[in-house]
Design a protein around this motif. Structure first.
Motif, short mmCIF file in Angstrom:
data_model
loop_
_atom_site.label_atom_id
_atom_site.label_comp_id
_atom_site.label_asym_id
_atom_site.label_seq_id
_atom_site.Cartn_x
_atom_site.Cartn_y
_atom_site.Cartn_z
N VAL A 48 1.03 -1.15 0.03
CA VAL A 48 -0.06 -0.11 -0.14
C VAL A 48 0.85 1.36 -0.11
CG1 VAL A 48 -1.57 1.32 1.29
CG2 VAL A 48 -1.83 -1.16 0.87
N ASP A 49 0.65 2.17 -0.83
CA ASP A 49 1.22 3.51 -0.94
C ASP A 49 0.63 4.68 -0.15
OD1 ASP A 49 3.02 2.74 -3.18
OD2 ASP A 49 1.19 2.45 -4.20
N ILE A 50 -0.57 4.57 0.27
CA ILE A 50 -1.26 5.63 0.90
C ILE A 50 -2.48 4.76 1.63
CG2 ILE A 50 -2.82 7.56 0.92
CD1 ILE A 50 -1.74 8.29 -1.85
N ALA A 51 -2.48 4.99 3.20
CA ALA A 51 -3.36 4.43 4.08
C ALA A 51 -4.14 5.39 4.49
CB ALA A 51 -2.69 3.56 5.00
N LEU A 52 -5.37 5.36 4.62
CA LEU A 52 -6.42 6.28 5.06
C LEU A 52 -7.30 5.70 6.29
CD1 LEU A 52 -7.16 7.81 1.86
CD2 LEU A 52 -6.33 9.34 4.01
N PHE A 53 -7.01 6.05 7.69
CA PHE A 53 -7.79 5.23 8.62
C PHE A 53 -8.56 6.11 9.31
CE2 PHE A 53 -3.56 3.27 8.55
CZ PHE A 53 -4.03 1.79 8.33
N GLN A 54 -10.09 5.73 9.67
CA GLN A 54 -10.85 6.47 10.40
C GLN A 54 -11.33 5.85 11.77
OE1 GLN A 54 -13.83 7.02 7.36
NE2 GLN A 54 -15.07 5.57 8.33
N GLU A 55 -11.79 6.40 12.49
CA GLU A 55 -12.14 5.99 13.88
C GLU A 55 -10.91 5.41 14.65
OE1 GLU A 55 -15.09 6.36 15.53
OE2 GLU A 55 -15.93 7.60 13.93
N THR A 56 -9.95 6.01 14.74
CA THR A 56 -8.60 5.57 15.44
C THR A 56 -8.84 5.57 16.89
OG1 THR A 56 -7.59 7.81 15.69
CG2 THR A 56 -7.12 6.28 13.48
N LYS A 57 -9.60 6.39 17.41
CA LYS A 57 -10.02 6.24 18.84
C LYS A 57 -8.81 6.71 19.70
CE LYS A 57 -14.26 3.73 18.29
NZ LYS A 57 -15.04 2.78 18.82
N LYS A 58 -7.87 7.54 18.97
CA LYS A 58 -6.47 7.70 19.73
C LYS A 58 -6.48 9.38 20.09
CE LYS A 58 -3.19 5.31 19.77
NZ LYS A 58 -2.53 4.59 20.79
N VAL A 59 -6.11 9.71 21.39
CA VAL A 59 -6.36 11.01 21.55
C VAL A 59 -5.06 11.68 20.75
CG1 VAL A 59 -6.02 12.72 23.47
CG2 VAL A 59 -7.28 10.56 23.74
N SER A 60 -4.06 11.06 20.65
CA SER A 60 -2.97 11.67 19.96
C SER A 60 -2.01 10.13 19.46
CB SER A 60 -1.89 12.43 20.87
OG SER A 60 -1.26 11.93 21.82
N MET A 61 -1.40 10.48 18.26
CA MET A 61 -0.28 9.53 17.95
C MET A 61 0.88 10.23 17.54
SD MET A 61 -2.48 6.99 15.32
CE MET A 61 -1.46 5.63 15.48
N SER A 62 2.08 9.59 18.25
CA SER A 62 3.32 10.03 18.09
C SER A 62 3.83 9.45 16.56
CB SER A 62 4.24 9.47 19.29
OG SER A 62 4.57 8.19 19.21
N GLU A 63 5.11 9.75 16.22
CA GLU A 63 5.75 9.53 15.17
C GLU A 63 6.08 7.95 15.16
OE1 GLU A 63 9.32 10.49 12.19
OE2 GLU A 63 8.85 11.92 13.49
N ASN A 64 6.50 7.52 16.29
CA ASN A 64 7.01 6.27 16.70
C ASN A 64 5.70 5.23 16.47
OD1 ASN A 64 9.64 6.84 17.34
ND2 ASN A 64 9.35 7.09 19.44
N GLU A 65 4.58 5.62 17.17
CA GLU A 65 3.35 4.90 16.90
C GLU A 65 3.21 4.67 15.34
OE1 GLU A 65 0.22 5.54 20.54
OE2 GLU A 65 1.02 7.22 19.70
N VAL A 66 3.14 5.60 14.77
CA VAL A 66 2.83 5.47 13.49
C VAL A 66 3.75 4.66 12.66
CG1 VAL A 66 2.27 6.98 11.19
CG2 VAL A 66 1.42 7.75 13.43
N ASN A 67 5.00 4.94 12.95
CA ASN A 67 6.20 4.14 12.31
C ASN A 67 5.77 2.46 12.63
OD1 ASN A 67 8.36 4.11 10.64
ND2 ASN A 67 9.73 4.13 12.52
N GLU A 68 5.34 2.20 13.57
CA GLU A 68 5.11 0.66 14.08
C GLU A 68 4.23 0.33 13.25
OE1 GLU A 68 4.42 0.06 18.21
OE2 GLU A 68 5.89 1.32 18.79
N LEU A 69 3.18 1.13 12.76
CA LEU A 69 1.95 0.75 11.88
C LEU A 69 2.52 0.68 10.54
CD1 LEU A 69 -0.96 0.09 11.84
CD2 LEU A 69 -1.47 2.54 11.77
N TRP A 70 3.21 1.45 10.00
CA TRP A 70 3.66 1.52 8.43
C TRP A 70 4.66 0.45 8.05
CZ3 TRP A 70 1.01 3.28 4.69
CH2 TRP A 70 1.82 3.50 3.47
N ALA A 71 4.34 -0.10 6.91
CA ALA A 71 5.22 -1.17 6.78
C ALA A 71 6.59 -0.87 5.59
CB ALA A 71 4.43 -2.16 5.82
N ARG A 72 6.44 0.27 5.41
CA ARG A 72 7.94 0.94 4.53
C ARG A 72 8.70 1.77 5.35
NH1 ARG A 72 5.86 2.34 -1.28
NH2 ARG A 72 4.40 0.64 -1.70
N GLU A 73 9.77 1.75 4.79
CA GLU A 73 10.81 2.57 5.46
C GLU A 73 10.62 4.03 5.82
OE1 GLU A 73 15.88 2.60 5.26
OE2 GLU A 73 14.61 0.58 4.89
#
Length: 95
Positions: A48-73
């Motif tokens: 996947v090149d672009i991912a759009l998620f709704q209803e994350t239910k996260k008050v905030s997301m750090s770059e590290n959290e997002v990086n854990e989710l993303w499969a690319r470098e």
């Protein structure tokens, strides 16, 4: 998952842009590690090149959290925080 291919007509010839894979998903929360791991596996398997998620239910997301989710470098992302019980948007892409 949507796939689209853009073509640009230039003068006499035709120029074709590369195929891009876009994922849109109501995840109904990103709090559980198991769910994040499954999402990452799917993003990697489907390239996947672009991912759009709704209803994350996260008050905030750090770059590290997002990086854990993303499969690319490499990645860029933007998120809209939730109001604690509903909402939350996350968009991640490969620059």
């Amino acid at each position: 998952m949507l796939q689209f291919n853009l073509q640009l007509l230039e003068g006499r010839g035709q120029s074709q842009w590369p195929m891009m894979k876009l994922l849109l998903w109501n995840v109904k929360g990103l709090g559980r590690k198991e769910k994040m791991s499954k999402i990452k596996s799917m993003l990697k398997a489907r390239e996947v090149d672009i991912a759009l998620f709704q209803e994350t239910k996260k008050v905030s997301m750090s770059e590290n959290e997002v990086n854990e989710l993303w499969a690319r470098e490499s990645m860029n992302f933007i998120c809209v925080d939730t109001d604690r019980t509903t909402g939350g948007l996350l968009c991640i892409w490969d620059p």
